[in-house]
Scaffold this active site. Structure first.
Site, mmCIF file in Angstrom:
data_model
loop_
_atom_site.group_PDB
_atom_site.id
_atom_site.type_symbol
_atom_site.label_atom_id
_atom_site.label_comp_id
_atom_site.label_asym_id
_atom_site.label_seq_id
_atom_site.Cartn_x
_atom_site.Cartn_y
_atom_site.Cartn_z
ATOM 1 C CB SER A 86 48.697 -1.848 13.287
ATOM 2 O OG SER A 86 47.842 -2.834 14.377
HETATM 3 N N1 SAH Z 1 49.328 -6.287 16.423
HETATM 4 C C1 SAH Z 1 48.845 -6.767 15.132
HETATM 5 C C2 SAH Z 1 47.426 -6.123 14.940
HETATM 6 C C3 SAH Z 1 46.401 -6.882 14.739
HETATM 7 S S1 SAH Z 1 44.675 -6.449 14.385
HETATM 8 C C4 SAH Z 1 49.786 -6.359 13.919
HETATM 9 O O1 SAH Z 1 50.834 -6.060 14.569
HETATM 10 O O2 SAH Z 1 49.566 -6.681 12.967
HETATM 11 C C5 SAH Z 1 44.125 -7.032 16.110
HETATM 12 C C6 SAH Z 1 44.077 -8.750 16.171
HETATM 13 O O3 SAH Z 1 43.599 -8.894 17.650
HETATM 14 C C7 SAH Z 1 43.509 -9.466 15.116
HETATM 15 O O4 SAH Z 1 44.283 -10.445 14.627
HETATM 16 C C8 SAH Z 1 42.348 -10.245 16.195
HETATM 17 O O5 SAH Z 1 41.975 -11.441 15.677
HETATM 18 C C9 SAH Z 1 42.928 -10.324 17.574
HETATM 19 N N2 SAH Z 1 42.074 -10.407 18.410
HETATM 20 C C10 SAH Z 1 40.803 -9.946 18.705
HETATM 21 N N3 SAH Z 1 40.147 -10.144 20.010
HETATM 22 C C11 SAH Z 1 41.276 -10.840 20.527
HETATM 23 C C12 SAH Z 1 41.192 -11.590 21.684
HETATM 24 N N4 SAH Z 1 40.261 -11.480 22.641
HETATM 25 N N5 SAH Z 1 42.317 -12.358 21.887
HETATM 26 C C13 SAH Z 1 43.230 -12.418 21.214
HETATM 27 N N6 SAH Z 1 43.352 -11.882 19.884
HETATM 28 C C14 SAH Z 1 42.076 -11.045 19.725
#
Ligand code: SAH
Length: 219
Positions: A68
């Site tokens: 992010s």
């Molecule tokens: N917090 C992260 C941002 C990740 S982007 C950071 O600091 O980099 C969002 C993430 O959510 C992705 O890795 C995606 O695979 C995950 N995601 C999407 N749906 C999800 C779910 N139902 N349960 C767990 N993770 C999920």
């Protein structure tokens, strides 16, 4: 991929500038700014891209996912009002960067990721290479994680179509949920304060663009 876990003056300097930039963009919480100033964001990047690590932009991290944007991480972190010792559930571990910020804020972090590859990477690299210890969980976080509930705070880092009921149930009274809600193109940041067993105060804030929350109670 060539990751290296060395925090040189150049990266430390770039990180200070990032903190200044976030202040100018309206992030005021000193604890959050300090946390951003501490976590070596370049550890999440292949060394070839270290020059991108302290720009205020999201960046691809493999497995089709992104780390992010620092502003977004700071914005969500600020809304959580983390107190030392807070039990926090993060949904969407991704790169693990947001998780590290929560740990620097003094939270006890439970973080759940649905993609195996990302889960295996973060659950080894964060503790062993970066010294960040959280409870890493593999699974669908769209229904929260009942096993360790209730939580003081819940943060969702993927865009949801609605606020999943389970997440509200898994919050303590006085707890806060921060979740981007909208369609797959853009979402509004929503905070929900749980004021009573069935009583919630919802606030709708700015527009963001997250990857979709995929799962049973989501897309
Ligand atoms: N917090 C992260 C941002 C990740 S982007 C950071 O600091 O980099 C969002 C993430 O959510 C992705 O890795 C995606 O695979 C995950 N995601 C999407 N749906 C999800 C779910 N139902 N349960 C767990 N993770 C999920």
């Amino acid at each position: 991929m060539a990751y290296r876990y060395i925090d040189n003056y150049r990266e430390q300097g770039a990180r200070k500038k990032l903190v200044e930039e976030l202040k100018k963009k309206g992030i005021e919480d000193e604890n959050v700014l300090n946390a951003i100033g501490k976590v070596p964001r370049h550890y999440f990047f292949d060394e070839t891209f270290w020059n991108q690590a302290y720009k205020d932009i999201a960046f691809p991290i493999g497995a089709g996912q992104t780390i992010s944007q620092p502003y977004t991480v700071a914005y969500q972190s600020q809304l959580l009002h983390i107190q030392k010792g807070d039990k926090v559930l993060e949904i969407g571990t991704g790169s693990g960067y947001q998780c590290c910020i929560l740990l620097e804020l003094g939270a006890k972090v439970y973080t759940i990721e649905r993609q195996e590859k990302l889960y295996y990477h973060t659950s080894v690299i964060l503790p062993e290479k970066m010294g960040y210890r959280a409870r890493f969980i593999l699974g669908d976080g769209s229904k929260g994680n009942a096993k360790y509930a209730p939580y003081d705070k819940i943060i969702v880092t993927a865009g949801a179509p609605t606020v999943p009921e389970e997440l509200l149930k898994q919050l303590k009274i006085g707890g806060i949920l921060v979740i981007p809600v909208g369609d797959q193109e853009s979402q509004k940041m929503v905070t929900v304060l749980k004021v009573g067993e069935h009583d919630y105060e919802k606030t709708v804030l700015d527009t963001f663009r997250f990857v979709p929350l995929v799962g049973d109670k989501a897309w």
